[in-house]
Design a protein around this motif. Structure first.
Motif, PDB file in Angstrom:
ATOM      1  N   THR A   1      -0.004   2.552  -8.473  1.00 49.92           N
ATOM      2  CA  THR A   1       0.541   1.281  -7.986  1.00 49.92           C
ATOM      3  C   THR A   1       1.643   1.521  -6.956  1.00 49.92           C
ATOM      4  N   LEU A   2       2.506   2.496  -7.249  1.00 52.45           N
ATOM      5  CA  LEU A   2       3.579   2.822  -6.309  1.00 52.45           C
ATOM      6  C   LEU A   2       3.004   3.258  -4.965  1.00 52.45           C
ATOM      7  N   SER A   3       1.947   4.049  -4.993  1.00 57.68           N
ATOM      8  CA  SER A   3       1.321   4.509  -3.746  1.00 57.68           C
ATOM      9  C   SER A   3       0.808   3.328  -2.919  1.00 57.68           C
ATOM     10  N   ILE A   4       0.190   2.357  -3.590  1.00 56.20           N
ATOM     11  CA  ILE A   4      -0.351   1.185  -2.877  1.00 56.20           C
ATOM     12  C   ILE A   4       0.777   0.360  -2.257  1.00 56.20           C
ATOM     13  N   VAL A   5       1.828   0.117  -3.026  1.00 60.61           N
ATOM     14  CA  VAL A   5       2.929  -0.700  -2.526  1.00 60.61           C
ATOM     15  C   VAL A   5       3.668   0.013  -1.391  1.00 60.61           C
TER      16      VAL A   5
END
Length: 557
Positions: free
Chosen positions: A40-44
Motif C-alpha cells: 500500500t505504501l508503494s502505491i501511495v
C-alpha cells in the motif's frame, strides 16, 4: 526544495518499497500483514510522485512532502535492515552454482517489533493520503476559482471597455520626481484623505499640470491603502477627444466596474445586470447602473473617487451635469470622498461652491526641477556656461507664471539656437499667458513649412490625421492612412512611409538649418508621443494646438 530534495528521492523510496515487497513473497503467513502495508505504501508513494511531477507545488507543500518522504525512507530503511538481519542466504540442495533463495529465521523477529513497524508504515500512508487529498481538493478549488474568475471578468468586460489604467500608468511614468508633493502635503489634501465624505476641488489654468497631479493623487491613494480591500478607489480621466464614448452612462459604468473588480467576489446586483441584458443584447439603463453602484459602494468602509478634467466632459445633452449629480448622490449614500480637477469654468465652479478648494499652479520649485532635468537637451553653448543656464531657468520660470506646459514649450524653443546671443535674444521675447500657446504652435508650423516640399507635405498629413481622427491612432493605422490613395481600388503596400520618415519630417529636420531643426514646442512632443506608442488606445494623444489653448499630450492640463 531544501536539502536538495527532488523527484529522485521519491524514485529511490518507491524502488526500495518495491524491493522489500518482492522479498516478502516467500515469507511465512504471519508476515502477510506487514507485506500488505508495504504494498500500500508503494502505491501511495507512486501517487505522490505523480503529483510532484504534474503539479506546481508551493513552498509549504514542498516542505510537507519532503518531511513525509523522509519518514517513509526511515521506516523502509529500518525494515530492510531487519529483513537482512533475520534472513540468510543458502544454496538450494547444497549444490554449487544452484539457485539462491531466502530462508527466514522466524523466531528472531518479535511480534511487537512487527506491530510497531506496521504502525509507522500506516502513519506514513495516512500522511501521504492526506497530502494527495489536499492537493486534489486544492486543484478542484483552483479550477472552480479559475472558472469563477473567467466569468467575473466576462461580466466586468461586458459592463464597459473603458479602462483608465493605461492612462494612469502613462501619466505617472511621465511625472517629474517630486512634482505634486506640495499638493500631497497641503492641509486641504490631508484633510480630504483623513476625513470621510469630503470633496476637494482643484481648478487650474490650462497647462498648470492638473492631469499629472491627478495621477499623483491616484498613485498616492493606491500606495497608502495597499492591500486594504475595505477601501475602494475609482478614477476617471475625461478627454474631449473621446466625448462620443465618454457619455455619462459610460463614465458611471466605469466607476461601477472599478469598484466591483476591487471586491473579492462579484456582487449579485452586478451579475444580475449581465444576466438581464447579455442575451437580449441590450445595455443597462442609467438608473440600473446607479442602483448597482450604490450596492457595490455599500460594501466598502471608505471610497475615493477621482475625476480629472471635468471641463472636457461633454456638456451637451447635460452629460456633465448628469454625471456630477449622480456622483454627489452616490457620495451622500456612501462614505465616498471626491477629488476633481477642471479649468476655471463658472458652471463647474458653481457645482463645487461648498467644497474645499485648492488651485493648481506650477510652482517655481517644480518648474526648476523640470528645467534642471532637461538642460542637457540644449545646445553645447548652454552646457558650457552655468551662468547662461541660470539665466535660462530664471527667465523661463518668470514667463511660466503657473503654467507648467509653458516651461516645456519655452525650453523647446531654445533647442535650435547656436549661440549665447541667440539664446538671450529668445529669452527676452518669451511670450506669457495663454497667447504663448498660439505663438508656440504657429512657430512650429513655420518650422515645418520651412522644410523641403515633400517633407512639409508628409508632416502636415501626419498632423492632420492625428488631430482629426475621432480616436487615438495606432502606429500601423497611421501608416496605412497615409498610404491610402484616392481613386485606387486596391491598397499598395509599396506606398507605406516608414515611421522613421514620419518622425524625420516632423521632428528631426536634418536637411534644414539649425533654426528649423525639429518640429519644436508642444507639437514635437505630440508627434513623438504618438509615433512612439505601439498600442491602439494610447491615452496621451489629446491634442491642442494653433488656436486651441489646451494640450495635455504630456500630461500638462
Amino acid at each position: 526544495m531544501s536539502f536538495g530534495f527532488s523527484v529522485g528521492d521519491f524514485i529511490a523510496a518507491i524502488e526500495l518499497a518495491n524491493k522489500i515487497r518482492k522479498e516478502f513473497i516467500d515469507a511465512p503467513g504471519q508476515f502477510k500483514a506487514i507485506a500488505d502495508e508495504v504494498r500500500t505504501l508503494s502505491i501511495v508513494l507512486q501517487d505522490a510522485d505523480f503529483a510532484f511531477l504534474s503539479r506546481e507545488l508551493n513552498n509549504e507543500q514542498k516542505r510537507d512532502l519532503e518531511d513525509i518522504d523522509t519518514g517513509c525512507r526511515n521506516v523502509l530503511d529500518e525494515l530492510q535492515r531487519i529483513l537482512d538481519k533475520n534472513t540468510e542466504l543458502s544454496s538450494e540442495n547444497g549444490g554449487v552454482g544452484k539457485r539462491i533463495k531466502r530462508v527466514w529465521k522466524r523466531l528472531n523477529w518479535k511480534p511487537e517489533d512487527i506491530s510497531q513497524l506496521r504502525n509507522r508504515i500506516s502513519t506514513n500512508i495516512g500522511f501521504l493520503n492526506a497530502f494527495n487529498g489536499r492537493l486534489t481538493r486544492d486543484n478542484v478549488v483552483k479550477l472552480i476559482r479559475h472558472q469563477e474568475d473567467q466569468g467575473r471578468q466576462a461580466v466586468l468586460d461586458w459592463l464597459t471597455t473603458i479602462d483608465f489604467a493605461a492612462q494612469q500608468s502613462d501619466f505617472i511614468s511621465r511625472r517629474q520626481a517630486g512634482t505634486g508633493q506640495w499638493l500631497l502635503e497641503s492641509a486641504q489634501f490631508q484633510t480630504w484623505v483623513e476625513t470621510n465624505q469630503q470633496v476637494l476641488f482643484c481648478p487650474g489654468i490650462p497647462g498648470a499640470g492638473k492631469t499629472i497631479l491627478t495621477s499623483t493623487v491616484v498613485d498616492y491613494l493606491y500606495t497608502k491603502i495597499q492591500k486594504d480591500t475595505n477601501i475602494g478607489i475609482a478614477y476617471l480621466y475625461c478627454n474631449f477627444r473621446r466625448q462620443d464614448e465618454q457619455t455619462a452612462e459610460e463614465l458611471l459604468t466605469s466607476l461601477l466596474r472599478q469598484l466591483a473588480q476591487g471586491l473579492p467576489s462579484l456582487l449579485g446586483s452586478v451579475k444580475s445586470l449581465y444576466d438581464n441584458h447579455k442575451d437580449k443584447r441590450t445595455r443597462p439603463t442609467f438608473n440600473e447602473v446607479s442602483g448597482a453602484l450604490q450596492s457595490v459602494g455599500a460594501l466598502y468602509s471608505r471610497i475615493f473617487i477621482v475625476v480629472d478634467a471635468l471641463d472636457e466632459c461633454q456638456a451637451s445633452d447635460g452629460c456633465r451635469t448628469k454625471l456630477l449629480t449622480e456622483i454627489f448622490a452616490f457620495q451622500a449614500k456612501s462614505r465616498a470622498n471626491i477629488f476633481a480637477t477642471s479649468r476655471l469654468i463658472p458652471e463647474i465652479n458653481e457645482q463645487f461652491k461648498d467644497s474645499m478648494r485648492l488651485e493648481i499652479r506650477a510652482s517655481d520649485y517644480n518648474v526648476q526641477r523640470y528645467l534642471d532635468s532637461h538642460m542637457l537637451q540644449l545646445p553645447r553653448c548652454v552646457l558650457r556656461s552655468s551662468e547662461l543656464q541660470g539665466e535660462i531657468k530664471a527667465e523661463i520660470i518668470k514667463a511660466t507664471n503657473g503654467m507648467f506646459l509653458l516651461a516645456q514649450l519655452h525650453l523647446d524653443s531654445l533647442k535650435g539656437k547656436t549661440s549665447p546671443k541667440a539664446i538671450r535674444a529668445a529669452l527676452e521675447k518669451l511670450p506669457t499667458g495663454s497667447a504663448a500657446y498660439d505663438n508656440a504652435y504657429n512657430d512650429a508650423m513655420r518650422r515645418i513649412e520651412g522644410q523641403l516640399a515633400d517633407e512639409e507635405k508628409l508632416a502636415k498629413r501626419v498632423l492632420s490625421w492625428i488631430t482629426c481622427a475621432k480616436r487615438p491612432l495606432a502606429t500601423s493605422e497611421l501608416e496605412h492612412a497615409l498610404a491610402t490613395e484616392l481613386r485606387e481600388s486596391q491598397f499598395d503596400e509599396e506606398n507605406l512611409s516608414p515611421i522613421e520618415d514620419m518622425v524625420s519630417s516632423t521632428i528631426q529636420h536634418n536637411n534644414t538649418s539649425s533654426e528649423s531643426r525639429g518640429v519644436g514646442f508642444q507639437m514635437q512632443k505630440l508627434i513623438s508621443r504618438q509615433l512612439a506608442l505601439r498600442t491602439s488606445h494610447s491615452t496621451s494623444s489629446r491634442v491642442g494646438f494653433a488656436k486651441t489653448t489646451r494640450s495635455s499630450n504630456n500630461g500638462f492640463s
